[in-house]
Design a protein around this motif. Sequence first.
Motif, PDB file in Angstrom:
ATOM      1  N   LEU A  49       0.963  -1.196  -0.081  1.00 19.46           N
ATOM      2  CA  LEU A  49      -0.175  -0.144  -0.048  1.00 19.46           C
ATOM      3  C   LEU A  49       0.761   1.394  -0.176  1.00 19.46           C
ATOM      4  O   LEU A  49       0.417   2.450   0.258  1.00 19.46           O
ATOM      5  N   GLY A  50       2.119   1.285  -0.347  1.00 18.32           N
ATOM      6  CA  GLY A  50       3.087   2.282  -0.308  1.00 18.32           C
ATOM      7  C   GLY A  50       3.443   2.807   0.958  1.00 18.32           C
ATOM      8  O   GLY A  50       4.337   3.835   0.933  1.00 18.32           O
ATOM      9  N   ALA A  51       3.123   2.080   2.173  1.00 22.30           N
ATOM     10  CA  ALA A  51       3.709   2.630   3.272  1.00 22.30           C
ATOM     11  C   ALA A  51       5.270   2.058   3.580  1.00 22.30           C
ATOM     12  O   ALA A  51       5.335   0.801   3.211  1.00 22.30           O
ATOM     13  N   PRO A  80      -3.025   5.946  15.994  1.00 25.53           N
ATOM     14  CA  PRO A  80      -3.868   6.330  14.726  1.00 25.53           C
ATOM     15  C   PRO A  80      -3.537   5.279  13.771  1.00 25.53           C
ATOM     16  O   PRO A  80      -2.477   5.089  13.349  1.00 25.53           O
ATOM     17  N   ALA A  81      -4.675   5.240  12.916  1.00 22.19           N
ATOM     18  CA  ALA A  81      -4.553   4.374  11.416  1.00 22.19           C
ATOM     19  C   ALA A  81      -3.831   5.303  10.412  1.00 22.19           C
ATOM     20  O   ALA A  81      -4.003   6.340  10.620  1.00 22.19           O
ATOM     21  N   ILE A  82      -3.029   4.750   9.491  1.00 19.08           N
ATOM     22  CA  ILE A  82      -2.657   5.467   8.495  1.00 19.08           C
ATOM     23  C   ILE A  82      -3.613   5.511   7.264  1.00 19.08           C
ATOM     24  O   ILE A  82      -4.184   4.509   7.294  1.00 19.08           O
ATOM     25  N   GLU A  83      -3.655   6.814   6.663  1.00 18.28           N
ATOM     26  CA  GLU A  83      -4.618   6.875   5.657  1.00 18.28           C
ATOM     27  C   GLU A  83      -3.855   6.651   4.368  1.00 18.28           C
ATOM     28  O   GLU A  83      -2.849   7.482   4.038  1.00 18.28           O
ATOM     29  N   VAL A  84      -4.535   6.040   3.495  1.00 20.72           N
ATOM     30  CA  VAL A  84      -3.452   5.515   2.394  1.00 20.72           C
ATOM     31  C   VAL A  84      -4.691   4.977   1.413  1.00 20.72           C
ATOM     32  O   VAL A  84      -5.552   4.195   1.484  1.00 20.72           O
ATOM     33  N   HIS A  85      -4.569   5.590   0.086  1.00 17.82           N
ATOM     34  CA  HIS A  85      -5.514   5.331  -1.091  1.00 17.82           C
ATOM     35  C   HIS A  85      -6.844   5.272  -0.710  1.00 17.82           C
ATOM     36  O   HIS A  85      -7.663   4.365  -1.016  1.00 17.82           O
ATOM     37  N   ASP A 227       3.665  -5.393 -10.502  1.00 18.63           N
ATOM     38  CA  ASP A 227       3.898  -4.016 -10.670  1.00 18.63           C
ATOM     39  C   ASP A 227       3.389  -2.975  -9.809  1.00 18.63           C
ATOM     40  O   ASP A 227       3.835  -2.118  -9.052  1.00 18.63           O
ATOM     41  N   ALA A 228       1.900  -3.284  -9.595  1.00 15.08           N
ATOM     42  CA  ALA A 228       1.345  -2.905  -8.450  1.00 15.08           C
ATOM     43  C   ALA A 228       1.727  -2.800  -7.261  1.00 15.08           C
ATOM     44  O   ALA A 228       1.878  -1.769  -6.520  1.00 15.08           O
ATOM     45  N   SER A 229       2.009  -3.909  -6.905  1.00 21.06           N
ATOM     46  CA  SER A 229       2.690  -4.261  -5.499  1.00 21.06           C
ATOM     47  C   SER A 229       4.098  -3.539  -5.373  1.00 21.06           C
ATOM     48  O   SER A 229       4.362  -2.748  -4.282  1.00 21.06           O
ATOM     49  N   MET A 230       4.795  -3.424  -6.407  1.00 24.90           N
ATOM     50  CA  MET A 230       6.194  -3.045  -6.381  1.00 24.90           C
ATOM     51  C   MET A 230       5.906  -1.382  -6.169  1.00 24.90           C
ATOM     52  O   MET A 230       6.648  -0.750  -5.615  1.00 24.90           O
ATOM     53  N   ASN A 231       4.994  -0.759  -6.697  1.00 26.11           N
ATOM     54  CA  ASN A 231       4.825   0.687  -6.867  1.00 26.11           C
ATOM     55  C   ASN A 231       3.886   1.107  -5.355  1.00 26.11           C
ATOM     56  O   ASN A 231       3.595   2.297  -5.395  1.00 26.11           O
ATOM     57  N   GLY A 232       3.454   0.062  -4.660  1.00 30.12           N
ATOM     58  CA  GLY A 232       2.867   0.349  -3.497  1.00 30.12           C
ATOM     59  C   GLY A 232       1.331   0.918  -3.616  1.00 30.12           C
ATOM     60  O   GLY A 232       0.738   1.881  -2.966  1.00 30.12           O
ATOM     61  N   GLN A 233       0.738   0.132  -4.610  1.00 27.57           N
ATOM     62  CA  GLN A 233      -0.932   0.714  -4.951  1.00 27.57           C
ATOM     63  C   GLN A 233      -1.620  -0.321  -5.353  1.00 27.57           C
ATOM     64  O   GLN A 233      -1.266  -1.496  -5.917  1.00 27.57           O
ATOM     65  N   PRO A 234      -2.910  -0.308  -5.026  1.00 26.37           N
ATOM     66  CA  PRO A 234      -3.841  -1.139  -5.412  1.00 26.37           C
ATOM     67  C   PRO A 234      -3.812  -1.272  -7.025  1.00 26.37           C
ATOM     68  O   PRO A 234      -3.445  -0.378  -7.439  1.00 26.37           O
ATOM     69  N   VAL A 235      -4.209  -2.255  -7.458  1.00 28.84           N
ATOM     70  CA  VAL A 235      -3.978  -2.754  -9.047  1.00 28.84           C
ATOM     71  C   VAL A 235      -4.870  -1.713  -9.821  1.00 28.84           C
ATOM     72  O   VAL A 235      -4.757  -1.263 -10.942  1.00 28.84           O
ATOM     73  N   ALA A 236      -6.135  -1.122  -9.229  1.00 30.02           N
ATOM     74  CA  ALA A 236      -6.923  -0.485  -9.835  1.00 30.02           C
ATOM     75  C   ALA A 236      -6.562   1.002  -9.634  1.00 30.02           C
ATOM     76  O   ALA A 236      -6.912   1.717 -10.578  1.00 30.02           O
TER      77      ALA A 236
END
Length: 262
Positions: A49-51, A80-85, A227-236
């Motif tokens: 998730l890019g953290a 506190p929870a981290i906010e991401v995407h 590639d999505a995982s390597m970039n720290g992003q959901p695939v969508a």
Amino acid sequence: MTSTYTFFNHAGGVGKTSSARDFGYELAHRARQVLLVDFDPQGNLTSFLGADKWNLDSSSTLLAALLEDDPAAVAGSIPPAIEVHGLHLFPATIDLAIAEAQLLAKMGRERRLANILGQLPQHYDYILIDSPPSLGTLTVNALVAADAVITPVATRFKAVDGLPGLTRMVNELQWVKPNLGFAAFLPTMYDQRNRHDTEVLELIREQLSPLGPVLPPVRYRAADHNDASMNGQPVAVYKPGSEAAKDMTEVVTAFLALERQE
């Protein structure tokens, strides 16, 4: 009302963590309030998730709350929870492995995570827990905290061979979590061009349907998922409109339809 699901398969390499990430993102994209809990000391969900798990310390995780002996002090130990995407995340670092050993000497050790999630300061529609691919204390906590289990299953004969052990463990956990069962099985890494995968998918549906619904398969698209995982992003987020993103949209649509039938 919050629905809590643990993504669990004691076999590694079945796409469990990326499935939890993309499933959660799709729910959030549909205006649900979603919390992801990375409960694996490897911290792959955190990374996916890019953290930056290497620049996080244990105060960012649930470690202190898990090891807190005073029930009245647990709420004050929740970070506190981290906010991401568009999601909220409780991240994991390798420090979480400390809990694996120390929880063995704690009262109520199987219910520590469930207790924490019951004291969150914010309401969530869904809490999704990414458990370790092991059978230790953290995994037991992740399963006991859940309403039910979502199990990714790779469309490989080897993955199917491990399912009896998985179902046996879930049944045994009913000693501490009565009525724990499978919310759904999620076929992953499916290649519809491969006869082997097609046969295994049919076998999965045949063997597992009596235990829980089998969702539409997530097709194997290594470039998009990796590639999505390597970039720290959901695939969508990484590749909107892609076939990989459409697969998860179909999965979540089917899952929400099942929830409405209950």
